[in-house]
Each structure stands twice: as structure tokens, then as C-alpha cells.
Enzyme design. Structure first.
Site, PDB file in Angstrom:
ATOM      1  N   TYR A 171      -2.033  -0.764  10.277  1.00  0.00           N
ATOM      2  CA  TYR A 171      -2.162  -1.073   8.848  1.00  0.00           C
ATOM      3  C   TYR A 171      -0.910  -0.616   8.096  1.00  0.00           C
ATOM      4  O   TYR A 171      -0.300  -1.383   7.344  1.00  0.00           O
ATOM      5  CB  TYR A 171      -3.415  -0.399   8.277  1.00  0.00           C
ATOM      6  CG  TYR A 171      -3.634  -0.666   6.809  1.00  0.00           C
ATOM      7  CD1 TYR A 171      -4.240  -1.847   6.383  1.00  0.00           C
ATOM      8  CD2 TYR A 171      -3.234   0.255   5.842  1.00  0.00           C
ATOM      9  CE1 TYR A 171      -4.438  -2.099   5.027  1.00  0.00           C
ATOM     10  CE2 TYR A 171      -3.426   0.011   4.492  1.00  0.00           C
ATOM     11  CZ  TYR A 171      -4.034  -1.163   4.091  1.00  0.00           C
ATOM     12  OH  TYR A 171      -4.231  -1.409   2.753  1.00  0.00           O
TER      13      TYR A 171
ATOM     14  N   SER B 279       0.867  -1.182   0.000  1.00  0.00           N
ATOM     15  CA  SER B 279       0.000   0.000   0.000  1.00  0.00           C
ATOM     16  C   SER B 279       0.900   1.228   0.000  1.00  0.00           C
ATOM     17  O   SER B 279       2.071   1.148   0.411  1.00  0.00           O
ATOM     18  CB  SER B 279      -0.857  -0.011   1.273  1.00  0.00           C
ATOM     19  OG  SER B 279      -1.404   1.270   1.514  1.00  0.00           O
TER      20      SER B 279
HETATM   21  P1  NDP Z   1     -11.690  -6.099   1.048  1.00  0.00           P
HETATM   22  O1  NDP Z   1     -11.973  -5.733   2.469  1.00  0.00           O
HETATM   23  O2  NDP Z   1     -12.676  -5.774  -0.006  1.00  0.00           O
HETATM   24  O3  NDP Z   1     -11.341  -7.635   0.947  1.00  0.00           O
HETATM   25  C1  NDP Z   1     -10.441  -8.213   1.851  1.00  0.00           C
HETATM   26  C2  NDP Z   1     -10.449  -9.708   1.671  1.00  0.00           C
HETATM   27  O4  NDP Z   1      -9.621 -10.274   2.695  1.00  0.00           O
HETATM   28  C3  NDP Z   1     -11.847 -10.291   1.857  1.00  0.00           C
HETATM   29  O5  NDP Z   1     -12.034 -11.363   0.953  1.00  0.00           O
HETATM   30  C4  NDP Z   1     -11.800 -10.795   3.287  1.00  0.00           C
HETATM   31  O6  NDP Z   1     -12.666 -11.878   3.547  1.00  0.00           O
HETATM   32  C5  NDP Z   1     -10.352 -11.255   3.387  1.00  0.00           C
HETATM   33  N1  NDP Z   1      -9.966 -11.376   4.788  1.00  0.00           N
HETATM   34  C6  NDP Z   1      -9.966 -10.417   5.733  1.00  0.00           C
HETATM   35  N2  NDP Z   1      -9.638 -10.942   6.927  1.00  0.00           N
HETATM   36  C7  NDP Z   1      -9.421 -12.258   6.724  1.00  0.00           C
HETATM   37  C8  NDP Z   1      -9.089 -13.338   7.577  1.00  0.00           C
HETATM   38  N3  NDP Z   1      -8.948 -13.170   8.898  1.00  0.00           N
HETATM   39  N4  NDP Z   1      -8.937 -14.577   7.055  1.00  0.00           N
HETATM   40  C9  NDP Z   1      -9.127 -14.775   5.726  1.00  0.00           C
HETATM   41  N5  NDP Z   1      -9.476 -13.798   4.867  1.00  0.00           N
HETATM   42  C10 NDP Z   1      -9.618 -12.542   5.367  1.00  0.00           C
HETATM   43  O7  NDP Z   1     -10.282  -5.389   0.739  1.00  0.00           O
HETATM   44  P2  NDP Z   1      -9.586  -4.984  -0.645  1.00  0.00           P
HETATM   45  O8  NDP Z   1      -9.984  -5.916  -1.711  1.00  0.00           O
HETATM   46  O9  NDP Z   1      -9.732  -3.545  -0.810  1.00  0.00           O
HETATM   47  O10 NDP Z   1      -8.051  -5.228  -0.235  1.00  0.00           O
HETATM   48  C11 NDP Z   1      -7.274  -6.300  -0.729  1.00  0.00           C
HETATM   49  C12 NDP Z   1      -5.818  -6.004  -0.414  1.00  0.00           C
HETATM   50  O11 NDP Z   1      -5.424  -4.800  -1.050  1.00  0.00           O
HETATM   51  C13 NDP Z   1      -5.539  -5.805   1.077  1.00  0.00           C
HETATM   52  O12 NDP Z   1      -4.313  -6.386   1.404  1.00  0.00           O
HETATM   53  C14 NDP Z   1      -5.463  -4.290   1.211  1.00  0.00           C
HETATM   54  O13 NDP Z   1      -4.686  -3.907   2.298  1.00  0.00           O
HETATM   55  C15 NDP Z   1      -4.842  -3.913  -0.113  1.00  0.00           C
HETATM   56  N6  NDP Z   1      -5.060  -2.530  -0.536  1.00  0.00           N
HETATM   57  C16 NDP Z   1      -6.322  -2.100  -0.900  1.00  0.00           C
HETATM   58  C17 NDP Z   1      -6.509  -0.792  -1.318  1.00  0.00           C
HETATM   59  C18 NDP Z   1      -7.859  -0.287  -1.712  1.00  0.00           C
HETATM   60  O14 NDP Z   1      -7.992   0.916  -2.005  1.00  0.00           O
HETATM   61  N7  NDP Z   1      -8.898  -1.113  -1.776  1.00  0.00           N
HETATM   62  C19 NDP Z   1      -5.383   0.164  -1.400  1.00  0.00           C
HETATM   63  C20 NDP Z   1      -4.115  -0.391  -0.997  1.00  0.00           C
HETATM   64  C21 NDP Z   1      -3.969  -1.685  -0.599  1.00  0.00           C
HETATM   65  P3  NDP Z   1     -14.234 -11.631   3.873  1.00  0.00           P
HETATM   66  O15 NDP Z   1     -14.825 -11.124   2.603  1.00  0.00           O
HETATM   67  O16 NDP Z   1     -14.694 -12.972   4.248  1.00  0.00           O
HETATM   68  O17 NDP Z   1     -14.275 -10.621   4.973  1.00  0.00           O
END
Ligand code: NDP
Length: 251
Positions: free
Chosen positions: A166, A153
């Protein structure tokens, strides 16, 4: 946006594991990997979400995926070992891992940051990718061309007030990627890189910026060129890089 046009069969016959595959960027990546020929292993904590993607992939006539319900917050060492054994029995190797699952935690000054939340963010965002990578390395080494991708990020490259655990977890992710990439420098069949997706229209983004109109940011599908490039053979010589999915690069 990173420019890359992936051939339709880019990931043909590859076995690729995606964490957090049920939602947001992970869901889109798993779908795109499957639609470019890969057999995807869908890891996540909410079974219904994984099953819905599984159905979508199967209904499209793509390679049959595998589902791994695993909560990365509570997973213990034996869960990771068991997963690695299962994948070994089913596939005998792994050609890619996208470490995508992550949580935001709190947005608050360090002075007030809840220590329990701090630990949870570090566990899901850093410890889980470390454990998964460590236990899956023997499977990755069975591949002739394996790619490991971590998710970074902007706040993992320059600290920003109130982003707490984070931001620190994303610095650690960059560090984990660099250390591993350096260790594997002379292991040409495994490369290790990171992607900074940039602001992307997902549940996490909406949670972090509740007042922002969602359409301000690209959808996960729109940022997929870099996810495809780094997972496929065209990035074979790239190792130890942290790249921007919405950056200006081209390939
Ligand atoms: P979302 O919150 O939309 O999705 C996150 C995913 O991670 C979901 O599928 C969630 O599962 C899963 N997850 C969370 N906790 C757990 C856990 N304990 N065990 C297993 N799975 C888990 O986030 P994004 O798609 O936005 O983010 C994806 C990645 O990109 C992350 O690493 C984030 O930090 C990074 N990122 C995102 C940005 C953005 O603007 N969106 C910017 C910079 C980085 P469930 O659906 O079941 O909760």
C-alpha cells in the site's frame, strides 16, 4: 481542514469520472461533483452501490450520471480502450478524472508479505490509474480545462513499517502524478495533482485501524473542499502538487 467555499455551479456542464465511486471518499466526491453541476461517470466494481448513488443523484434532480462497472483488478487493456471509446461516443470529451479506487492489502512486514497480494495492490492502486490515464488523455485533451487528481496517502510520502505494498503503491502514485504533470507542463488545458485525504471515516480506515472509534476521524463529506477546489477552475494554475485535504491551506 483545507478551506474553500465552492460556488454552487463550480462544475456546471463538466464531465467528470470518479473511480471507486460506490463507497467511502469516492462516493462522497461523486455526489459533491454532481451537486455542483457536473455530469459524473461512476466507475466501480459493485454495481448495486453505483446504482444506489445513481438513484440518489437522479432523485435530487441533478445531471443524469453514467455508470461504468469495471473491476480494476481484472481489467485488461481492451477494457480501458473500450471505456475510452464509449465515453468519446457519449460525451466527446472529459473534464476531470478522480483516481480514487484503492485497496489496503495486508499490514505485515515485507519479510512475510504475500506476493500475490502485493501484485494485486499494485495493479489496483497503480497500474489501473496509469492505464486509465493513458487511454483517457485524448478525451481530456478535448477539454478546455481538465483536472486529473490522483489519491495519495501519508505513507506514500514517508515509508512506515508494515504498510507494505500500500505504501509503495502510494509512492508510485506520487511519482506517476509528478512525471505526468511535468510532461503536461506546457499543456495548459490539463493539470495533474494528488490529494492525501488524511485519516477519514471509511471502511478502509476501519479495516486498517479496527480498534479506533470511527468518530475520531472526519467523514468523507467533511474533506470535500480540496476535492472541489482541485476539480474546478479556481485551481487552474496548480499542477504537479500533492495536497492535504485536512491540511491548513486555504483558497
Ligand atoms: P473504501 O474502501 O471505503 O472505498 C474504496 C473504493 O474503491 C470502493 O468504492 C471500492 O469498491 C473501490 N475499489 C476497490 N477495489 C476496486 C477494484 N478492484 N475495482 C474497482 N473499484 C475498486 O476506501 P476509502 O474511501 O477510504 O479510500 C479511497 C482512497 O483514499 C483510496 O485510494 C485510499 O487509499 C485513499 N486514502 C484513504 C484514507 C482513509 O483514511 N480512508 C487515508 C489515505 C488515503 P467496492 O465498494 O465495490 O469495494
Amino acid at each position: 481542514m483545507f478551506h474553500y467555499e465552492a460556488p454552487a455551479d463550480l462544475l456546471k456542464d463538466r464531465i467528470i469520472l470518479v473511480t471507486g465511486a460506490g463507497d467511502g471518499i469516492g462516493r462522497s466526491a461523486a455526489w459533491h461533483y454532481a451537486s455542483h453541476g457536473a455530469t459524473v461517470v461512476l466507475l466501480g466494481r459493485t454495481l448495486e452501490k453505483l446504482e444506489s448513488l445513481y438513484d440518489e443523484i437522479e432523485n435530487a434532480g441533478l445531471a443524469k450520471p453514467a455508470i461504468v462497472p469495471l473491476n480494476l483488478d481484472t481489467a485488461a487493456e481492451h477494457d480501458y480502450i473500450e471505456l475510452s471509446n464509449q465515453l468519446y461516443e457519449e460525451f466527446g470529451r472529459l473534464d476531470g478524472v478522480l483516481h480514487n479506487a484503492g485497496i489496503l492489502g495486508m499490514r505485515t512486514p515485507i519479510e512475510n508479505y504475500d506476493p500475490i497480494t502485493w501484485e494485486q495492490v499494485m495493479r489496483i492502486n497503480v497500474h489501473a490509474p496509469f492505464m486509465l490515464t493513458q487511454t483517457l488523455l485524448p478525451l481530456l485533451s478535448q477539454s478546455s480545462d481538465a483536472s486529473v487528481i490522483f489519491t495519495s496517502s501519508g505513507v506514500g510520502r514517508k515509508g512506515r513499517a508494515y504498510w507494505g505494498a500500500y505504501a509503495v503503491s502510494k509512492f508510485a502514485t506520487e511519482g506517476l502524478m509528478q512525471v505526468l504533470a511535468d510532461e503536461l507542463e506546457n499543456t495548459p488545458n490539463i493539470r495533474v495533482n494528488a490529494i492525501n485525504p488524511g485519516a477519514t471515516r471509511t471502511r478502509m480506515r476501519a479495516y486498517a485501524y479496527p480498534a479506533e472509534p470511527p468518530e475520531t476521524n472526519p467523514t468523507p463529506d467533511e474533506i470535500m473542499p480540496l476535492y472541489l477546489y482541485l476539480m474546478g477552475p479556481d485551481s487552474r494554475d496548480i499542477n504537479g502538487q500533492s495536497m492535504d485535504a485536512q491540511g491548513e491551506g486555504s483558497a
